[in-house]
Design an enzyme around this catalytic site. Structure first.
Site, mmCIF file in Angstrom:
data_model
loop_
_atom_site.group_PDB
_atom_site.id
_atom_site.type_symbol
_atom_site.label_atom_id
_atom_site.label_comp_id
_atom_site.label_asym_id
_atom_site.label_seq_id
_atom_site.Cartn_x
_atom_site.Cartn_y
_atom_site.Cartn_z
ATOM 1 N N GLY A 239 56.291 27.118 104.935
ATOM 2 C CA GLY A 239 56.077 25.764 105.412
ATOM 3 C C GLY A 239 54.989 24.951 104.749
ATOM 4 N N GLY A 278 58.549 29.002 100.431
ATOM 5 C CA GLY A 278 59.623 28.629 99.522
ATOM 6 C C GLY A 278 59.142 27.513 98.614
ATOM 7 N N ARG A 279 59.029 26.326 99.217
ATOM 8 C CA ARG A 279 58.685 25.119 98.458
ATOM 9 C C ARG A 279 57.400 25.267 97.655
ATOM 10 N NH1 ARG A 279 60.450 20.101 100.562
ATOM 11 N NH2 ARG A 279 60.535 21.121 102.592
ATOM 12 N N ARG A 315 67.967 15.428 98.502
ATOM 13 C CA ARG A 315 66.798 15.214 99.364
ATOM 14 C C ARG A 315 66.524 13.727 99.649
ATOM 15 N NH1 ARG A 315 62.221 16.492 98.722
ATOM 16 N NH2 ARG A 315 61.864 17.363 100.785
ATOM 17 N N CYS A 347 80.232 7.488 94.956
ATOM 18 C CA CYS A 347 80.690 6.283 95.646
ATOM 19 C C CYS A 347 80.150 6.173 97.064
ATOM 20 C CB CYS A 347 82.205 6.259 95.651
ATOM 21 S SG CYS A 347 82.852 6.495 94.001
ATOM 22 N N GLU A 348 78.860 6.110 97.204
ATOM 23 C CA GLU A 348 78.211 5.915 98.501
ATOM 24 C C GLU A 348 76.891 5.205 98.250
ATOM 25 O OE1 GLU A 348 77.583 8.963 101.301
ATOM 26 O OE2 GLU A 348 79.285 10.154 100.625
ATOM 27 N N TYR A 376 64.798 23.249 97.013
ATOM 28 C CA TYR A 376 65.852 22.581 97.763
ATOM 29 C C TYR A 376 66.546 21.498 96.930
ATOM 30 C CZ TYR A 376 63.236 24.980 101.392
ATOM 31 O OH TYR A 376 62.572 25.935 102.122
HETATM 32 N N1 LLP Z 1 61.086 30.861 106.548
HETATM 33 C C1 LLP Z 1 62.039 30.329 107.334
HETATM 34 C C2 LLP Z 1 62.503 31.084 108.499
HETATM 35 C C3 LLP Z 1 62.565 29.058 107.037
HETATM 36 O O1 LLP Z 1 63.497 28.524 107.831
HETATM 37 C C4 LLP Z 1 62.105 28.350 105.899
HETATM 38 C C5 LLP Z 1 62.636 27.040 105.551
HETATM 39 C C6 LLP Z 1 61.125 28.964 105.095
HETATM 40 C C7 LLP Z 1 60.628 30.215 105.458
HETATM 41 C C8 LLP Z 1 60.574 28.328 103.865
HETATM 42 O O2 LLP Z 1 59.930 27.122 104.142
HETATM 43 P P1 LLP Z 1 59.094 26.372 103.004
HETATM 44 O O3 LLP Z 1 57.915 27.240 102.641
HETATM 45 O O4 LLP Z 1 59.998 26.160 101.826
HETATM 46 O O5 LLP Z 1 58.690 25.100 103.638
HETATM 47 N N2 LLP Z 1 65.897 21.441 102.811
HETATM 48 C C9 LLP Z 1 64.636 20.979 103.322
HETATM 49 C C10 LLP Z 1 63.741 22.134 103.724
HETATM 50 C C11 LLP Z 1 64.375 23.084 104.716
HETATM 51 C C12 LLP Z 1 63.493 24.242 105.090
HETATM 52 C C13 LLP Z 1 64.236 25.226 105.899
HETATM 53 N N3 LLP Z 1 63.520 26.409 106.227
HETATM 54 C C14 LLP Z 1 63.979 20.073 102.272
HETATM 55 O O6 LLP Z 1 64.564 19.852 101.216
HETATM 56 O O7 LLP Z 1 62.892 19.541 102.502
#
Ligand code: LLP
Length: 425
Positions: A239, A278-279, A315, A347-348, A376
């Site tokens: 997160g 992740g991010r 996004r 086309c949107e 993402y």
């Molecule tokens: N762990 C769980 C259980 C999660 O659901 C997620 C992300 C992460 C870890 C990793 O989170 P991060 O460190 O990447 O924030 N598609 C959206 C983001 C969706 C995140 C979903 N869950 C975007 O493009 O902003």
């Protein structure tokens, strides 16, 4: 910090000019920097100091096997949310004992695969899932090693679509029910309760929500201890946000600040820790390169129409997300910037990357780079409008390679068929 910089008037990824890659690969394409990826992993690792912590990369952010492999070689594990992601992690050589399986809706087949593969832990998000897993483990004569994901009901102050830790969100066991379900899990014969897991949302730009959730978790863990339930580890989720706008002063907390908070709350708790970023690891390690098809000047708006579209990077359309846009040829000093809407060919009207964005003069054929597209971006892309998924290129120093090829139209159509009775009318 990332390794996308202008050198002699050209945008480079590490030591490779982007224009050279574009010439060989064609546009659009995703381009990733190994040095940036490795740096982000290292900075987080160092931020955690001597904590006993495993960093499980959230594969949903970027599931390219070469990237997972790069992180795996540095010691990372994987946080997966589907059979496909589990298979990718395994294909990238992540050992099962470094894989965590999260997700609110796992199928029986997925749970069976996780049990049979012997991964580190399955994060269970509901009582029915817990009971099913207990039965499945008993059928196999084993214990399912689980984390129980609880929902701490903390506002992450992030976009509504990516906040996960409020009680009205679908994720985890409700806070008020958590103690009972944890005790239930502890007593089930097919379950080995190894961890409690939380994840309150994505792209968090403040530490306060993390602190609130961590403190609640610590309190829960202490109360369980009093009942004699001692867990070996805790899963703190992911997160932590990344800066999307180079020109803005809004800076998410540094990994070191996040690490210090983790240490402050859990340093003396006696648990090993799992993190699921992740991010943070991949966001700034990737860029989407596109070519300008047309510059269309109108009465009220001027448009840059490029060959990337919402299906390649959804996004902005989905979350109104901002991605910086840079011209691959560095604008001359003193260039006049003017506002443009940057749009794709789909086309949107939603196929808009930026509205009224100040950009330097651009012409047909120019290359542009959408920054911070490593997380993402590719994983959320689709073939909408029958547009092939765009290729991915990985750069390391002066080397680059296509790590995901652009599919041919034959490959795209190969899963489809026309039944004979369609021909018969
Ligand atoms: N762990 C769980 C259980 C999660 O659901 C997620 C992300 C992460 C870890 C990793 O989170 P991060 O460190 O990447 O924030 N598609 C959206 C983001 C969706 C995140 C979903 N869950 C975007 O493009 O902003």
């Amino acid at each position: 910090m990332n390794h996308f910089e202008y050198r002699d008037g050209e945008l480079f990824v590490e030591d490779v000019p982007i224009a050279r890659i574009a010439e060989q690969v064609g546009t659009p394409f995703y381009c990733y920097s190994t040095a940036t990826l490795a740096r982000h992993y290292r900075v987080l690792r160092e931020g955690l100091g001597d904590l006993d912590a495993l960093i499980c990369f959230a594969v949903k952010a970027n599931s390219n096997i070469a990237l997972i492999r790069t992180l795996g070689l540095m010691g990372a594990g994987a946080d997966v949310v589907s059979e496909g992601e589990m298979r990718r992690a395994l294909a990238a050589g992540i050992p099962p004992e470094r894989i965590v399986f999260s997700g609110v809706g796992k199928t029986r087949a997925e749970l069976a695969m996780a049990l049979d593969t012997g991964i580190l832990q399955i994060n269970v998000e509901s009582e029915p899932e817990l009971r099913l897993l207990n039965e499945m483990a008993l059928e196999r004569g084993k214990k399912a090693v689980i984390g129980l994901r609880v929902n701490p009901d903390v506002d992450a102050h992030t976009h509504a679509k990516i906040t996960t830790g409020r009680k009205e969100n679908k994720f985890g066991i409700e806070w008020t029910k958590a103690p009972d379900i944890l005790r239930l899990a502890h007593g089930l014969p097919g379950i080995q309760l190894a961890s409690i897991a939380i994840h309150i949302g994505s792209q968090l730009t403040e530490l306060a929500p993390f602190r609130a959730a961590f403190l609640k978790l610590r309190e829960l863990v202490e109360s369980l201890k009093k009942d004699g339930i001692v867990l070996p580890r805790l899963d703190l989720g992911g997160g932590l946000g990344v800066p999307y706008e180079a020109t803005r002063n809004e800076m998410p907390p540094l990994p070191a600040e996040y690490g210090a908070l983790v240490k402050e709350v859990f340093g003396d708790s006696g648990h090993s820790l799992l993190l699921e970023p992740g991010r943070l690891l991949v966001g700034n390690a990737g860029t989407l390169i596109s070519q300008v098809l047309f510059v269309k000047k109108g009465e009220s708006r001027n448009f840059v129409i490029c060959d990337a579209a919402m299906n390649d990077l959804v996004r902005p359309a989905m979350y109104d997300a901002h991605h910086d846009i840079r011209a691959v040829t560095e604008p001359a000093a003193g260039s006049d910037y003017a506002p443009f809407d940057v749009v794709g060919p789909v086309c949107e009207t939603g196929d808009t990357f930026a509205r009224q964005r100040p950009l330097p003069p651009l012409a047909e054929g120019d290359l542009i780079a959408f920054a911070t597209a490593g997380a993402y971006g590719a994983t959320m892309s689709s073939t909408y409008n029958s547009r092939p998924l765009v290729p991915a290129v990985l750069v390391k120093g002066d080397q680059f390679a296509v790590v995901r090829a652009r599919p041919t139209y034959e490959q795209m159509f190969s899963l489809e068929s026309v039944p004979e009775w369609v021909e018969q009318g």
